[in-house]
Design a protein around this motif. Structure first.
Motif, mmCIF file in Angstrom:
data_model
loop_
_atom_site.group_PDB
_atom_site.id
_atom_site.type_symbol
_atom_site.label_atom_id
_atom_site.label_comp_id
_atom_site.label_asym_id
_atom_site.label_seq_id
_atom_site.Cartn_x
_atom_site.Cartn_y
_atom_site.Cartn_z
ATOM 1 N N LEU A 71 0.713 -1.154 0.159
ATOM 2 C CA LEU A 71 0.062 -0.197 0.069
ATOM 3 C C LEU A 71 0.714 1.273 0.127
ATOM 4 O O LEU A 71 0.478 2.270 -0.484
ATOM 5 C CB LEU A 71 -0.928 0.013 1.327
ATOM 6 N N SER A 72 2.132 1.184 0.400
ATOM 7 C CA SER A 72 2.867 2.324 0.456
ATOM 8 C C SER A 72 3.223 2.899 -0.884
ATOM 9 O O SER A 72 3.656 4.191 -1.020
ATOM 10 C CB SER A 72 4.074 2.192 1.366
ATOM 11 N N MET A 73 3.078 1.837 -1.926
ATOM 12 C CA MET A 73 3.383 2.390 -3.145
ATOM 13 C C MET A 73 2.036 3.168 -3.783
ATOM 14 O O MET A 73 2.251 3.939 -4.870
ATOM 15 C CB MET A 73 3.523 1.215 -4.034
ATOM 16 N N LEU A 74 0.822 2.967 -2.969
ATOM 17 C CA LEU A 74 -0.189 3.880 -3.511
ATOM 18 C C LEU A 74 -0.700 5.251 -2.337
ATOM 19 O O LEU A 74 -1.518 5.568 -2.367
ATOM 20 C CB LEU A 74 -1.331 2.978 -3.522
ATOM 21 N N LYS A 75 0.530 5.369 -1.706
ATOM 22 C CA LYS A 75 0.338 6.657 -0.737
ATOM 23 C C LYS A 75 -0.295 7.745 -1.515
ATOM 24 O O LYS A 75 -1.254 8.304 -0.764
ATOM 25 C CB LYS A 75 1.631 6.937 -0.163
ATOM 26 N N GLY A 76 0.187 8.341 -2.545
ATOM 27 C CA GLY A 76 -0.421 9.497 -3.182
ATOM 28 C C GLY A 76 -1.902 9.514 -3.358
ATOM 29 O O GLY A 76 -2.667 10.395 -3.019
ATOM 30 N N PRO A 77 -2.214 8.174 -4.051
ATOM 31 C CA PRO A 77 -3.667 8.400 -4.217
ATOM 32 C C PRO A 77 -4.474 8.025 -3.153
ATOM 33 O O PRO A 77 -5.746 8.475 -2.902
ATOM 34 C CB PRO A 77 -3.944 7.146 -5.287
ATOM 35 N N ILE A 78 -3.813 7.198 -2.208
ATOM 36 C CA ILE A 78 -4.648 6.959 -0.872
ATOM 37 C C ILE A 78 -4.904 8.391 -0.215
ATOM 38 O O ILE A 78 -6.066 8.680 0.365
ATOM 39 C CB ILE A 78 -3.961 5.952 0.076
ATOM 40 N N GLU A 79 -3.773 9.124 -0.042
ATOM 41 C CA GLU A 79 -4.024 10.452 0.787
ATOM 42 C C GLU A 79 -4.957 11.335 -0.034
ATOM 43 O O GLU A 79 -5.831 12.139 0.480
ATOM 44 C CB GLU A 79 -2.707 11.114 0.748
ATOM 45 N N ALA A 80 -4.696 11.349 -1.453
ATOM 46 C CA ALA A 80 -6.010 12.237 -2.298
ATOM 47 C C ALA A 80 -7.141 11.833 -1.829
ATOM 48 O O ALA A 80 -8.108 12.576 -1.622
ATOM 49 C CB ALA A 80 -5.612 12.033 -3.889
ATOM 50 N N GLU A 81 -7.450 10.308 -1.723
ATOM 51 C CA GLU A 81 -8.774 10.015 -1.518
ATOM 52 C C GLU A 81 -9.113 10.562 -0.159
ATOM 53 O O GLU A 81 -10.522 10.825 0.252
ATOM 54 C CB GLU A 81 -9.158 8.574 -1.655
ATOM 55 N N ILE A 82 -8.459 10.463 0.876
ATOM 56 C CA ILE A 82 -8.736 10.757 2.057
ATOM 57 C C ILE A 82 -8.802 12.078 2.277
ATOM 58 O O ILE A 82 -9.882 12.788 2.949
ATOM 59 C CB ILE A 82 -7.539 10.385 3.148
ATOM 60 N N ARG A 83 -8.310 12.862 1.739
ATOM 61 C CA ARG A 83 -8.526 14.448 1.576
ATOM 62 C C ARG A 83 -9.884 14.694 1.027
ATOM 63 O O ARG A 83 -10.567 15.642 1.439
ATOM 64 C CB ARG A 83 -7.405 15.204 0.960
ATOM 65 N N ARG A 84 -10.233 14.107 0.046
ATOM 66 C CA ARG A 84 -11.498 14.260 -0.880
ATOM 67 C C ARG A 84 -12.679 13.998 -0.126
ATOM 68 O O ARG A 84 -13.647 14.590 0.163
ATOM 69 C CB ARG A 84 -11.577 13.494 -1.748
ATOM 70 N N VAL A 85 -12.466 12.916 0.933
ATOM 71 C CA VAL A 85 -13.562 12.366 1.673
ATOM 72 C C VAL A 85 -13.701 13.288 2.756
ATOM 73 O O VAL A 85 -14.721 13.828 3.260
ATOM 74 C CB VAL A 85 -13.329 11.017 2.346
ATOM 75 N N LEU A 86 -12.745 13.801 3.461
ATOM 76 C CA LEU A 86 -12.675 15.012 4.610
ATOM 77 C C LEU A 86 -13.331 16.067 4.047
ATOM 78 O O LEU A 86 -14.183 16.918 4.895
ATOM 79 C CB LEU A 86 -11.015 15.021 5.272
ATOM 80 N N ALA A 87 -12.951 16.439 2.740
ATOM 81 C CA ALA A 87 -13.561 17.872 2.315
ATOM 82 C C ALA A 87 -15.307 17.523 2.077
ATOM 83 O O ALA A 87 -15.866 18.581 2.459
ATOM 84 C CB ALA A 87 -12.988 18.334 1.153
ATOM 85 N N GLU A 88 -15.493 16.500 1.803
ATOM 86 C CA GLU A 88 -16.932 16.243 1.292
ATOM 87 C C GLU A 88 -17.764 16.234 2.808
ATOM 88 O O GLU A 88 -18.802 16.629 2.687
ATOM 89 C CB GLU A 88 -17.026 14.943 0.739
ATOM 90 N N LYS A 89 -17.194 15.576 3.829
ATOM 91 C CA LYS A 89 -17.808 15.310 5.017
ATOM 92 C C LYS A 89 -17.695 16.527 5.751
ATOM 93 O O LYS A 89 -18.712 16.662 6.810
ATOM 94 C CB LYS A 89 -17.519 14.244 5.538
ATOM 95 N N PHE A 90 -16.618 17.205 5.930
ATOM 96 C CA PHE A 90 -16.310 18.374 7.048
ATOM 97 C C PHE A 90 -16.168 19.616 6.409
ATOM 98 O O PHE A 90 -15.845 20.558 7.426
ATOM 99 C CB PHE A 90 -15.216 17.553 7.708
ATOM 100 N N ASP A 91 -16.527 20.085 5.005
ATOM 101 C CA ASP A 91 -16.327 21.322 4.785
ATOM 102 C C ASP A 91 -17.718 21.961 4.436
ATOM 103 O O ASP A 91 -18.672 21.349 4.522
ATOM 104 C CB ASP A 91 -15.508 21.506 3.504
#
Length: 91
Positions: A71-91
């Motif tokens: 999963l460390s090889m997918l760190k960039g896409p995983i972080e991007a998805e976390i940020r997207r979900v946080l923005a969707e739920k908490f902005d």
């Protein structure tokens, strides 16, 4: 040191924030067979290849996770998805 460390501010009450985090955790559990449990104001989650937590703070959330080798090889896409979900739920 965590592989992922994201802090995201929010304006929700603690109860609203906890409910939103719980909704996200349920979806993750269904999609990725991830186990999760609350420990006070911290939601701990894990599955093969990832071990992390979401800390509910008064005006922010902190998401930290240690990623396994694959999963460390997918760190960039995983972080991007976390940020997207946080923005969707908490902005």
């Amino acid at each position: 040191m965590p592989s992922i460390d994201i802090t995201h501010s929010h304006g929700k009450t603690p109860a609203q924030a906890r409910k939103a985090i719980e909704q996200v955790a349920k979806k993750l559990a269904e999609r990725f067979e991830m186990a999760y449990a609350w420990d006070a104001d911290t939601l701990n989650f894990n599955r093969a290849g990832v071990d992390g937590k979401i800390q509910l703070l008064p005006k922010s959330l902190r998401v930290t996770a240690d990623l396994g080798f694959m999963l460390s090889m997918l760190k960039g896409p995983i972080e991007a998805e976390i940020r997207r979900v946080l923005a969707e739920k908490f902005d």
